[in-house]
Design a protein around this motif. Structure first.
Motif, short mmCIF file in Angstrom:
data_model
loop_
_atom_site.label_atom_id
_atom_site.label_comp_id
_atom_site.label_asym_id
_atom_site.label_seq_id
_atom_site.Cartn_x
_atom_site.Cartn_y
_atom_site.Cartn_z
N ASP A 89 -36.04 -2.45 39.76
CA ASP A 89 -35.09 -1.27 40.52
C ASP A 89 -34.74 -1.53 41.51
O ASP A 89 -33.63 -0.98 41.93
N THR A 90 -35.54 -2.46 42.31
CA THR A 90 -35.78 -2.33 43.58
C THR A 90 -34.38 -3.32 44.24
O THR A 90 -33.61 -4.56 43.40
N ALA A 91 -33.24 -2.49 44.75
CA ALA A 91 -32.09 -2.72 45.74
C ALA A 91 -31.44 -2.54 45.99
O ALA A 91 -31.56 -1.52 46.50
N VAL A 92 -30.39 -2.74 47.40
CA VAL A 92 -29.71 -2.05 47.53
C VAL A 92 -28.65 -1.14 46.77
O VAL A 92 -28.12 -1.69 45.92
N TYR A 93 -28.64 0.37 46.77
CA TYR A 93 -27.59 0.47 46.36
C TYR A 93 -26.66 1.53 46.30
O TYR A 93 -26.53 1.69 47.33
N TYR A 94 -25.19 0.77 46.28
CA TYR A 94 -24.11 1.07 46.74
C TYR A 94 -23.18 2.23 45.67
O TYR A 94 -23.09 2.58 44.51
N CYS A 95 -22.45 3.43 46.07
CA CYS A 95 -21.66 4.23 45.81
C CYS A 95 -20.25 3.22 45.58
O CYS A 95 -19.45 2.91 47.19
N ALA A 96 -19.32 3.95 44.99
CA ALA A 96 -17.73 3.24 44.83
C ALA A 96 -16.91 3.99 44.67
O ALA A 96 -17.02 4.87 43.33
N LYS A 115 -21.43 1.89 52.12
CA LYS A 115 -22.25 1.25 52.63
C LYS A 115 -24.11 0.85 52.65
O LYS A 115 -24.46 -0.28 52.73
N GLY A 116 -23.91 1.27 51.18
CA GLY A 116 -25.55 1.35 50.29
C GLY A 116 -26.44 2.27 50.99
O GLY A 116 -26.50 2.47 52.06
N THR A 117 -27.57 2.32 50.07
CA THR A 117 -29.11 2.78 50.31
C THR A 117 -29.80 2.42 49.86
O THR A 117 -29.69 1.53 48.72
N LEU A 118 -31.06 2.09 50.46
CA LEU A 118 -31.88 0.99 50.20
C LEU A 118 -32.59 1.46 49.18
O LEU A 118 -33.62 3.23 49.49
N VAL A 119 -33.29 0.67 48.09
CA VAL A 119 -34.64 1.73 47.29
C VAL A 119 -35.40 0.73 46.37
O VAL A 119 -34.61 -0.67 46.33
N THR A 120 -36.23 0.49 47.20
CA THR A 120 -37.84 -0.16 47.03
C THR A 120 -39.37 0.47 45.96
O THR A 120 -39.02 1.62 46.26
N VAL A 121 -38.46 0.13 44.73
CA VAL A 121 -39.96 0.22 43.83
C VAL A 121 -41.31 -0.78 44.23
O VAL A 121 -40.95 -1.66 43.36
N SER A 122 -42.47 -0.02 44.54
CA SER A 122 -43.50 -0.98 44.47
C SER A 122 -44.49 -0.53 43.17
O SER A 122 -44.19 0.82 42.36
N SER A 123 -44.75 -1.84 42.78
CA SER A 123 -45.37 -2.18 41.27
C SER A 123 -46.88 -1.91 41.87
O SER A 123 -47.62 -1.21 42.44
#
Length: 123
Positions: A89-96, A115-123
């Protein structure tokens, strides 16, 4: 001037949760289907979820049962509750926003983007 401002991204562990918010201004919010898209490093932007002004929703298969999209029209805000997060699921998430669009709209159909918000999911 239309603005979509995302917030709520950050670092989470696998299995954890995050809640994204997108505050919209400069548009008639109830005329728009709102969507969340994401773009992982080296990959194309992909659809995640969408919600119509009336509350109809659509999700990409990989997030069904884990993510929930909702909107609060009184606050011109759309949310994405993300549970049981996975490293993929790690990605930059954009609203549209898509004026008078349906919940099966594609990225090319969207009228406005944040402009997006970064989501980082660590294992």
């Amino acid at each position: 001037q239309v603005q979509l401002v995302e917030s709520g991204g950050g670092l989470a562990q696998a299995g954890g949760s995050l809640r994204l918010s997108c505050a919209a201004s400069g548009l008639t919010f109830t005329s728009y289907t709102m969507g969340w898209f994401r773009q992982a490093p080296g990959k194309e932007r992909e659809f995640v979820a969408a919600i119509s002004w009336g509350g109809d929703t659509n999700y990409i298969d990989s997030v069904k049962g884990r993510f929930t999209i909702s909107r609060l029209n009184a606050k011109n805000t759309v949310y994405l509750q993300m549970n049981s997060l996975k490293p993929e699921d790690t990605a930059v998430y954009y609203c549209a926003a898509d004026r008078f669009g349906g919940v099966f709209a594609k990225a090319a159909d969207m009228d406005y983007w944040g402009k997006g918000t970064l989501v980082t999911v660590s294992s």
